[in-house]
Design a protein around this motif. Structure first.
Motif, PDB file in Angstrom:
ATOM      1  N   MET A   1      -1.362  -4.250  -0.214  1.00  0.00           N
ATOM      2  CA  MET A   1      -1.604  -2.773  -0.208  1.00  0.00           C
ATOM      3  C   MET A   1      -2.854  -2.349  -0.710  1.00  0.00           C
ATOM      4  O   MET A   1      -3.173  -2.881  -1.643  1.00  0.00           O
ATOM      5  CB  MET A   1      -0.631  -2.075  -0.473  1.00  0.00           C
ATOM      6  CG  MET A   1       0.883  -2.243   0.171  1.00  0.00           C
ATOM      7  SD  MET A   1       2.319  -1.226  -0.678  1.00  0.00           S
ATOM      8  CE  MET A   1       1.531   0.486  -0.251  1.00  0.00           C
ATOM      9  N   GLU A   2      -3.591  -1.554  -0.210  1.00  0.00           N
ATOM     10  CA  GLU A   2      -4.967  -1.086  -0.540  1.00  0.00           C
ATOM     11  C   GLU A   2      -5.038  -0.648  -2.020  1.00  0.00           C
ATOM     12  O   GLU A   2      -5.891  -0.878  -3.123  1.00  0.00           O
ATOM     13  CB  GLU A   2      -5.413   0.013   0.234  1.00  0.00           C
ATOM     14  CG  GLU A   2      -7.075   0.003   0.103  1.00  0.00           C
ATOM     15  CD  GLU A   2      -7.903  -0.983   0.276  1.00  0.00           C
ATOM     16  OE1 GLU A   2      -8.921  -1.100  -0.442  1.00  0.00           O
ATOM     17  OE2 GLU A   2      -7.504  -1.759   1.115  1.00  0.00           O
ATOM     18  N   VAL A   3      -3.697  -0.196  -2.581  1.00  0.00           N
ATOM     19  CA  VAL A   3      -3.795   0.638  -3.754  1.00  0.00           C
ATOM     20  C   VAL A   3      -3.681  -0.676  -4.903  1.00  0.00           C
ATOM     21  O   VAL A   3      -3.812  -0.069  -5.997  1.00  0.00           O
ATOM     22  CB  VAL A   3      -2.429   1.532  -3.986  1.00  0.00           C
ATOM     23  CG1 VAL A   3      -2.633   2.729  -3.050  1.00  0.00           C
ATOM     24  CG2 VAL A   3      -1.334   0.862  -3.524  1.00  0.00           C
ATOM     25  N   ASN A   4      -3.138  -1.738  -4.376  1.00  0.00           N
ATOM     26  CA  ASN A   4      -3.054  -2.743  -5.655  1.00  0.00           C
ATOM     27  C   ASN A   4      -4.271  -3.661  -5.666  1.00  0.00           C
ATOM     28  O   ASN A   4      -4.343  -4.660  -6.105  1.00  0.00           O
ATOM     29  CB  ASN A   4      -1.987  -3.552  -5.011  1.00  0.00           C
ATOM     30  CG  ASN A   4      -0.513  -2.987  -5.195  1.00  0.00           C
ATOM     31  OD1 ASN A   4      -0.311  -2.242  -6.127  1.00  0.00           O
ATOM     32  ND2 ASN A   4       0.358  -3.385  -4.194  1.00  0.00           N
ATOM     33  N   ARG A   5      -5.277  -3.234  -5.092  1.00  0.00           N
ATOM     34  CA  ARG A   5      -6.568  -3.994  -4.828  1.00  0.00           C
ATOM     35  C   ARG A   5      -7.254  -4.368  -6.159  1.00  0.00           C
ATOM     36  O   ARG A   5      -7.591  -5.343  -6.502  1.00  0.00           O
ATOM     37  CB  ARG A   5      -7.436  -3.464  -3.945  1.00  0.00           C
ATOM     38  CG  ARG A   5      -8.779  -4.364  -3.814  1.00  0.00           C
ATOM     39  CD  ARG A   5      -9.565  -3.603  -2.578  1.00  0.00           C
ATOM     40  NE  ARG A   5     -10.831  -4.778  -2.269  1.00  0.00           N
ATOM     41  CZ  ARG A   5     -11.486  -4.628  -1.117  1.00  0.00           C
ATOM     42  NH1 ARG A   5     -11.485  -3.490  -0.230  1.00  0.00           N
ATOM     43  NH2 ARG A   5     -12.218  -5.377  -0.868  1.00  0.00           N
ATOM     44  N   ASP A   6      -7.266  -3.100  -7.132  1.00  0.00           N
ATOM     45  CA  ASP A   6      -8.121  -3.426  -8.248  1.00  0.00           C
ATOM     46  C   ASP A   6      -7.184  -4.139  -9.242  1.00  0.00           C
ATOM     47  O   ASP A   6      -7.596  -5.146 -10.130  1.00  0.00           O
ATOM     48  CB  ASP A   6      -8.172  -1.993  -9.013  1.00  0.00           C
ATOM     49  CG  ASP A   6      -9.181  -1.029  -8.135  1.00  0.00           C
ATOM     50  OD1 ASP A   6     -10.174  -1.758  -7.410  1.00  0.00           O
ATOM     51  OD2 ASP A   6      -9.344   0.183  -8.241  1.00  0.00           O
ATOM     52  N   SER A  34      -1.419 -12.154  -8.267  1.00  0.00           N
ATOM     53  CA  SER A  34      -2.563 -11.261  -7.649  1.00  0.00           C
ATOM     54  C   SER A  34      -2.315 -11.571  -6.280  1.00  0.00           C
ATOM     55  O   SER A  34      -2.654 -10.408  -5.320  1.00  0.00           O
ATOM     56  CB  SER A  34      -3.680 -12.038  -8.147  1.00  0.00           C
ATOM     57  OG  SER A  34      -4.900 -11.563  -7.446  1.00  0.00           O
ATOM     58  N   HIS A  35      -2.039 -12.711  -5.556  1.00  0.00           N
ATOM     59  CA  HIS A  35      -2.084 -12.937  -4.086  1.00  0.00           C
ATOM     60  C   HIS A  35      -1.111 -11.914  -3.749  1.00  0.00           C
ATOM     61  O   HIS A  35      -1.125 -11.431  -2.482  1.00  0.00           O
ATOM     62  CB  HIS A  35      -1.727 -14.339  -3.773  1.00  0.00           C
ATOM     63  CG  HIS A  35      -1.848 -14.596  -2.288  1.00  0.00           C
ATOM     64  ND1 HIS A  35      -3.173 -14.764  -1.646  1.00  0.00           N
ATOM     65  CD2 HIS A  35      -1.099 -14.888  -1.540  1.00  0.00           C
ATOM     66  CE1 HIS A  35      -2.910 -14.991  -0.628  1.00  0.00           C
ATOM     67  NE2 HIS A  35      -1.655 -15.078  -0.296  1.00  0.00           N
ATOM     68  N   SER A  36       0.115 -11.867  -4.258  1.00  0.00           N
ATOM     69  CA  SER A  36       1.261 -10.930  -3.672  1.00  0.00           C
ATOM     70  C   SER A  36       0.984  -9.474  -3.947  1.00  0.00           C
ATOM     71  O   SER A  36       1.318  -8.642  -3.020  1.00  0.00           O
ATOM     72  CB  SER A  36       2.597 -11.112  -4.645  1.00  0.00           C
ATOM     73  OG  SER A  36       2.350 -10.798  -5.842  1.00  0.00           O
ATOM     74  N   LEU A  37       0.025  -9.208  -4.974  1.00  0.00           N
ATOM     75  CA  LEU A  37      -0.490  -7.780  -4.973  1.00  0.00           C
ATOM     76  C   LEU A  37      -1.273  -7.535  -3.570  1.00  0.00           C
ATOM     77  O   LEU A  37      -1.232  -6.284  -3.215  1.00  0.00           O
ATOM     78  CB  LEU A  37      -1.127  -7.392  -6.290  1.00  0.00           C
ATOM     79  CG  LEU A  37      -0.044  -7.448  -7.489  1.00  0.00           C
ATOM     80  CD1 LEU A  37      -0.868  -7.297  -8.813  1.00  0.00           C
ATOM     81  CD2 LEU A  37       0.873  -6.320  -7.256  1.00  0.00           C
ATOM     82  N   TYR A  38      -2.448  -8.209  -3.447  1.00  0.00           N
ATOM     83  CA  TYR A  38      -3.445  -8.085  -2.459  1.00  0.00           C
ATOM     84  C   TYR A  38      -3.998  -9.522  -2.037  1.00  0.00           C
ATOM     85  O   TYR A  38      -4.707  -9.786  -2.736  1.00  0.00           O
ATOM     86  CB  TYR A  38      -4.674  -7.115  -2.955  1.00  0.00           C
ATOM     87  CG  TYR A  38      -5.377  -6.384  -1.888  1.00  0.00           C
ATOM     88  CD1 TYR A  38      -4.918  -5.602  -1.232  1.00  0.00           C
ATOM     89  CD2 TYR A  38      -6.615  -7.412  -1.664  1.00  0.00           C
ATOM     90  CE1 TYR A  38      -6.050  -5.070  -0.180  1.00  0.00           C
ATOM     91  CE2 TYR A  38      -7.526  -6.816  -0.914  1.00  0.00           C
ATOM     92  CZ  TYR A  38      -7.173  -5.922  -0.007  1.00  0.00           C
ATOM     93  OH  TYR A  38      -8.004  -5.200   0.889  1.00  0.00           O
ATOM     94  N   PRO A  39      -3.319  -9.911  -1.038  1.00  0.00           N
ATOM     95  CA  PRO A  39      -4.099 -11.324  -0.513  1.00  0.00           C
ATOM     96  C   PRO A  39      -5.227 -11.414  -0.223  1.00  0.00           C
ATOM     97  O   PRO A  39      -5.682 -10.407   0.668  1.00  0.00           O
ATOM     98  CB  PRO A  39      -3.095 -11.400   0.510  1.00  0.00           C
ATOM     99  CG  PRO A  39      -2.038 -10.706   0.647  1.00  0.00           C
ATOM    100  CD  PRO A  39      -2.599  -9.359  -0.043  1.00  0.00           C
ATOM    101  N   THR A  40      -6.088 -12.213  -0.885  1.00  0.00           N
ATOM    102  CA  THR A  40      -7.418 -12.514  -0.343  1.00  0.00           C
ATOM    103  C   THR A  40      -7.790 -13.921  -0.267  1.00  0.00           C
ATOM    104  O   THR A  40      -7.031 -14.738  -0.482  1.00  0.00           O
ATOM    105  CB  THR A  40      -8.641 -11.882  -1.619  1.00  0.00           C
ATOM    106  OG1 THR A  40      -7.969 -12.501  -2.863  1.00  0.00           O
ATOM    107  CG2 THR A  40      -8.246 -10.616  -1.806  1.00  0.00           C
TER     108      THR A  40
END
Length: 406
Positions: A1-6, A34-40
């Motif tokens: 989700m976008e809110v977890n990106r930072d 980190s990957h579970s919060l916002y996969p990159t």
């Protein structure tokens, strides 16, 4: 989700530092979080690298310091050791106190350790942003360096564990449906090695409480909050870089402009029926006002000053009234009845007359329908035969005129 990106980006920073420091297990655990919060792509690459390679040995600064200490006299080392150990004892005697409120809060969290929402003091319908605010508040309240009440360390771990579960959509859904899988197990008493060996259902990739705290408040990454614990507790204010603040201001301004445009269009749509009605009744008059170069006279289908001079169209004998003075000044004032310009003007008059009849016919039909409906009553209750007959006999003069005109 976008809110977890930072938060995901800060977690990757911590993972990379742990990898360089030789903590491969901690680096892999935080990279997975980190990957579970916002996969990159970067987090996926680091996870693959950490799983397939061994971390480098820590830098040799510690070895050099040990060699220097070995070369120093033993007396100097003893004096340094005494000075280093004396200060914490002095601080412990002065600062390791707690208030009754802190103790009560710790006991409340420990007693509700299997109810993660009570642990975070959050509602079951809380959003991601509300859960983050609840964790920030609870983490600062129960951090062992700030809260010296008995059990504060366990409460701090429970808060981190609860947020780790509820911040993950899949884990939260599983918890909301089934609750805690094994209530006999105590999270605070499990060793890190035991948690890593637990099965997947026990969330083996769960981040440690301290690492989670550092992700929110800085710690290893030197984050935005600058939190310092100890005898003199300080909380630096949250700040943002000028470029990020400027970007957010632009986004807010764009949203306000979009809302303003939507409200304007909504207001225009509400007035559209009235505009069409005015155009249908006084279309020719309004057009003559909008276009100064138009020399055609204004007219009305009813006699009212200044429209007092009666005219009839040549083809269908439609009555219309004009302003005598304005008509005399127009190009039609001297035109013959068979002229092309006058015929074009009268066709416009007849077209507007038909539109007016159509509008009035719809109004008459709607009025008659409502009168019949009221006379019939609801499901036959309150039926009035006299009113019903009167409603059915209501005339429709505009509709009759429209039929004759066609």
């Amino acid at each position: 989700m976008e809110v977890n990106r930072d938060e995901a980006a800060r977690a990757l920073g911590i993972a990379q530092k742990k990898w360089l420091a030789g903590d491969s297990a901690g680096a892999l655990r935080i990279a997975r979080k980190s990957h579970s919060l916002y996969p990159t792509a970067l987090s996926e690459k680091l996870i693959t690298e950490y799983e397939n390679t061994t971390s480098p040995q820590p830098q040799k600064e510690e070895e050099q310091q040990q060699k220097q200490q070995q070369q120093q006299p033993d007396s100097e080392l003893r004096s340094r050791h005494k000075s280093a150990t004396a200060k914490p004892k002095e601080e412990d005697t002065n600062t390791r106190t707690h208030t009754p409120q802190q103790l009560a809060s710790v006991r409340a969290v420990i007693s509700a350790k299997h109810d993660y929402y009570k642990v975070l003091d959050a509602e079951r319908t809380a959003t991601d942003a509300e859960l983050k605010r609840a964790y920030r508040k609870s983490a600062l309240l129960f951090h062992p360096d700030k809260n010296f009440a008995p059990g504060a360390d366990e409460a701090f771990k429970l808060v981190a564990h609860a947020f780790t579960i509820l911040s993950d959509p899949d884990k939260r859904a599983h918890y909301d449906r089934y609750g805690v899988a094994d209530k006999s197990s105590d999270f605070s008493q499990q060793q890190p090695q035991q948690r890593r060996r637990a099965p997947a259902t026990m969330f083996e990739d769960e981040i440690s409480p301290e690492d989670l705290f550092n992700m929110f408040f800085g710690g290893d990454t030197g984050g935005r909050f600058g939190v310092q614990f100890g005898p003199n507790v300080r909380f630096a204010q949250h700040f943002q870089s000028p470029s990020r603040r400027h970007q957010q201001q632009q986004q807010q301004q764009q949203r306000e402009e979009d809302d303003s445009e939507r409200s304007i269009w909504s207001a225009c749509l509400q007035f559209m029926p009235l505009v069409f009605l005015v155009l249908s009744l006084f279309g020719s008059s309004l057009l003559s006002l909008l276009f100064a170069g138009n020399v055609m006279p204004n007219y009305s289908f009813e006699m009212s000053p200044p429209y007092t001079e009666l005219h009839r169209t040549y083809a269908r004998s439609v009555k219309y009234w004009v302003d005598p003075a304005e008509y005399a000044r127009s190009s039609l004032g001297t035109a013959a009845g068979s002229s092309r310009e006058l015929r074009s003007f009268e066709r416009d008059v007849e077209a507007q007359y038909v539109s007016r009849l159509q509008f009035k016919c719809r109004q008459e039909k709607e009025h008659k329908r409502m009168a019949i409906h009221q006379a019939q009553g609801w499901f036959g209750i309150g039926n009035d035969r006299t009113k019903l007959q009167a409603a059915m006999d209501l005339p429709l003069p505009a509709c009759d005129e429209l039929k004759r005109f066609r």
